[in-house]
Design an enzyme around this catalytic site. Structure first.
Site, PDB file in Angstrom:
ATOM      1  N   TYR A 128      28.370  30.238  80.358  1.00 43.92           N
ATOM      2  CA  TYR A 128      28.573  29.666  81.691  1.00 43.92           C
ATOM      3  C   TYR A 128      29.652  30.469  82.406  1.00 43.92           C
ATOM      4  CZ  TYR A 128      29.495  26.804  85.666  1.00 43.92           C
ATOM      5  OH  TYR A 128      29.642  26.402  86.966  1.00 43.92           O
ATOM      6  N   SER A 236      44.204  26.705  83.131  1.00 44.46           N
ATOM      7  CA  SER A 236      44.830  27.876  82.538  1.00 44.46           C
ATOM      8  C   SER A 236      46.352  27.754  82.554  1.00 44.46           C
ATOM      9  CB  SER A 236      44.389  29.121  83.310  1.00 44.46           C
ATOM     10  OG  SER A 236      44.669  30.280  82.574  1.00 44.46           O
ATOM     11  N   GLN A 258      49.332  33.562  86.951  1.00 42.65           N
ATOM     12  CA  GLN A 258      48.693  32.411  86.315  1.00 42.65           C
ATOM     13  C   GLN A 258      48.529  31.268  87.302  1.00 42.65           C
ATOM     14  OE1 GLN A 258      47.758  32.984  83.086  1.00 42.65           O
ATOM     15  NE2 GLN A 258      46.467  31.230  83.476  1.00 42.65           N
ATOM     16  N   HIS A 261      45.369  30.857  89.593  1.00 44.39           N
ATOM     17  CA  HIS A 261      44.060  30.457  89.068  1.00 44.39           C
ATOM     18  C   HIS A 261      43.575  29.173  89.720  1.00 44.39           C
ATOM     19  CE1 HIS A 261      42.645  33.185  86.012  1.00 44.39           C
ATOM     20  NE2 HIS A 261      43.844  33.278  85.474  1.00 44.39           N
ATOM     21  N   GLU A 325      48.252  29.009  76.039  1.00 44.23           N
ATOM     22  CA  GLU A 325      47.054  29.845  76.112  1.00 44.23           C
ATOM     23  C   GLU A 325      47.468  31.321  76.132  1.00 44.23           C
ATOM     24  OE1 GLU A 325      43.283  30.540  79.168  1.00 44.23           O
ATOM     25  OE2 GLU A 325      45.126  29.593  79.875  1.00 44.23           O
ATOM     26  N   HIS A 326      48.390  31.657  77.030  1.00 47.47           N
ATOM     27  CA  HIS A 326      48.954  33.009  77.116  1.00 47.47           C
ATOM     28  C   HIS A 326      50.455  32.917  76.858  1.00 47.47           C
ATOM     29  CE1 HIS A 326      45.580  32.850  80.092  1.00 47.47           C
ATOM     30  NE2 HIS A 326      45.207  33.948  79.442  1.00 47.47           N
ATOM     31  N   ASP A 359      43.438  39.712  80.688  1.00 49.21           N
ATOM     32  CA  ASP A 359      42.371  39.066  81.459  1.00 49.21           C
ATOM     33  C   ASP A 359      41.228  40.021  81.761  1.00 49.21           C
ATOM     34  OD1 ASP A 359      43.255  36.500  81.601  1.00 49.21           O
ATOM     35  OD2 ASP A 359      43.853  36.551  83.700  1.00 49.21           O
ATOM     36  N   GLU A 413      33.554  11.840  39.010  1.00 48.90           N
ATOM     37  CA  GLU A 413      33.273  11.345  40.361  1.00 48.90           C
ATOM     38  C   GLU A 413      32.183  10.284  40.369  1.00 48.90           C
ATOM     39  OE1 GLU A 413      34.633  15.069  43.192  1.00 48.90           O
ATOM     40  OE2 GLU A 413      32.487  14.685  42.944  1.00 48.90           O
ATOM     41  N   HIS A 418      24.263  14.544  39.260  1.00 51.20           N
ATOM     42  CA  HIS A 418      24.785  15.900  39.327  1.00 51.20           C
ATOM     43  C   HIS A 418      24.946  16.479  37.916  1.00 51.20           C
ATOM     44  CE1 HIS A 418      25.617  15.052  43.503  1.00 51.20           C
ATOM     45  NE2 HIS A 418      26.206  16.238  43.686  1.00 51.20           N
TER      46      HIS A 418
END
Length: 427
Positions: A128, A236, A258, A261, A325-326, A359, A413, A418
């Site tokens: 997207y 962001s 930043q 944005h 994020e950054h 970026d 168990e 098993h």
């Protein structure tokens, strides 16, 4: 002194959480509206996509998928300088992500036991790409190139048409550079729903990637019950760590890059002295008033701040707790500081490593976890587009040697079937 950013000097650790709060509203109306969109796309398919294109974008779409002719015409409208920039950025991004390709794991942990792990690409992925005020053709490279390198069999791209009824030609050109040939003129939450459920025109994908506004983010969260998504994502953000070796004008430029944005973006400066804080605050104001998107920047800076912490230890602890994020480290011996960072999407080292390089063109990926999710999520990389499958082959002799261990653990168990699956083979 005129300034857009508040300065908080040496706050107590108890006050840190309030300083780290993001500008994310819990809007139930958005959740209700997105839920309605997702359900209508699930039930009505293409008809719902045509409806929402007219409702939200004011665009009547005759055919959802761009034709080959439309793609060729779009690429002709991209300037040579932009084509050159995209090509150079793609070269760096491709090189960095190709280097991440793992080797096959092939191990004999015990005689008669052969274990392997192979990397298998996702078969069909959906990207997207937001349109609107700033069509992010750079994100096409960040998602399309690693998908292609990973070997994904089919890559589709959804992006909305603008008010002029066209998809940004730079997006189409970047898609061609990545080898993406299927582009759909669909945006918003409805595009996410279409890729999750599939419609008459848009195929259902195995995983959805890409940023977006709050509606797109909420749609990704809703459809994650039926298809994988890249990561939780929100507005962001950047955190800059600065000491006396930092350039206030550089730091201010990073904070503003930043902030532009969107109004819900966030820029944080953590520095050692009030002088640095004041110098940066003055630079932020001086540079901001000349920006094209100054109104957006002002809104963003309303919930951005400067925090003065005198010790490197406190600065590192604050940065790790914020999990940006950054993260930009403009400090003496920045690699020593970076070694102590445990939570960040992407780290930029030194005075000449602006976040905008990551970026666009340095090679690292810019699709990164926000909102504190960097404590547990990585940014998009080669591994985002593959799965790991393990294999094992055991000989009779190998199983005989392992039998006591397996049977003992299975019985402990309470899973006697098993244990029986081993016993029946070694009688």
């Amino acid at each position: 002194m005129k300034q857009f950013m508040d300065i908080i000097e040496n706050p107590a650790r108890l006050d840190w959480p309030a300083l780290m709060e993001r500008n994310i509203t819990d809007d139930r109306e958005i959740e209700r509206a997105v839920g309605e969109i997702v359900e209508r796309v699930r039930c009505e398919g293409d008809a719902a996509l045509h409806h929402y294109a007219m409702k939200f974008d004011g665009v009547r779409i005759e055919t959802l998928e761009l034709s080959e002719q439309e793609c060729l015409e779009a690429t002709e409208n991209v300037s040579d300088s932009v084509k050159h920039a995209i090509t150079q950025a793609a070269r760096n991004i491709g090189k960095f992500h190709a280097a991440q390709m793992p080797k096959t794991v092939d191990v004999i942990p015990f005689p008669g036991v052969h274990c392997m792990q192979r990397t298998v690409p996702l078969q069909r992925v959906g990207l997207y790409i937001p349109g609107g005020r700033a069509p992010l053709f750079s994100t096409v490279l960040m998602l399309g190139l690693p998908a292609k390198i990973a070997g994904c069999k089919e890559i589709i791209l959804c992006t909305p048409k603008g008010a002029d009824g066209r998809i940004a030609p730079e997006i189409v050109y970047a898609a061609r550079v990545c080898g993406i040939n299927r582009i759909f003129c669909v945006g918003g939450a409805q595009a996410v729903a279409a890729m999750a459920y599939g419609t008459e025109s848009i195929p259902r994908v195995d995983k959805i990637f890409g940023p977006g506004n709050r509606y797109v983010t909420k749609a990704k969260q809703l459809v994650s019950r039926i298809t994988a998504i890249d990561m939780p994502a929100g507005p962001s953000e950047v955190l800059v760590m600065a000491d006396t070796t930092a350039r206030p004008d550089f730091v201010a430029a990073d904070l503003l890059s930043q902030a532009e944005h969107g109004p819900d973006s966030q820029s944080i400066l953590v520095c050692q002295t009030m002088k640095i804080a004041q110098d940066v605050a003055e630079e932020v104001y001086r540079q901001a008033v000349s920006l094209n998107r100054v109104s957006i920047v002002e809104e963003s800076l309303e919930h951005s701040r400067i925090v003065v912490l005198p010790t490197r230890e406190d600065m590192v602890d604050f940065a790790n707790a914020y999990a940006a994020e950054h993260l930009i480290i403009s400090m003496e011996k920045p690699w020593d500081i970076a070694a102590d960072i445990t939570a960040a999407g992407s780290v930029f080292i030194g005075n000449y490593s602006p976040e905008s390089a990551g970026d666009y063109a340095s090679g690292t990926n810019h699709t990164l976890p926000t909102g504190g999710w960097a404590t547990s999520y990585s940014g998009v990389n080669y591994d985002s587009f593959v799965r790991k499958i393990t294999y094992q082959e055991i000989s009779r002799e190998g199983l005989t040697e392992l039998a006591d261990t397996i049977i003992t653990m299975a019985n402990a168990e309470g899973l006697d079937a098993h244990a029986a699956a081993v016993k029946i083979r070694i009688k």
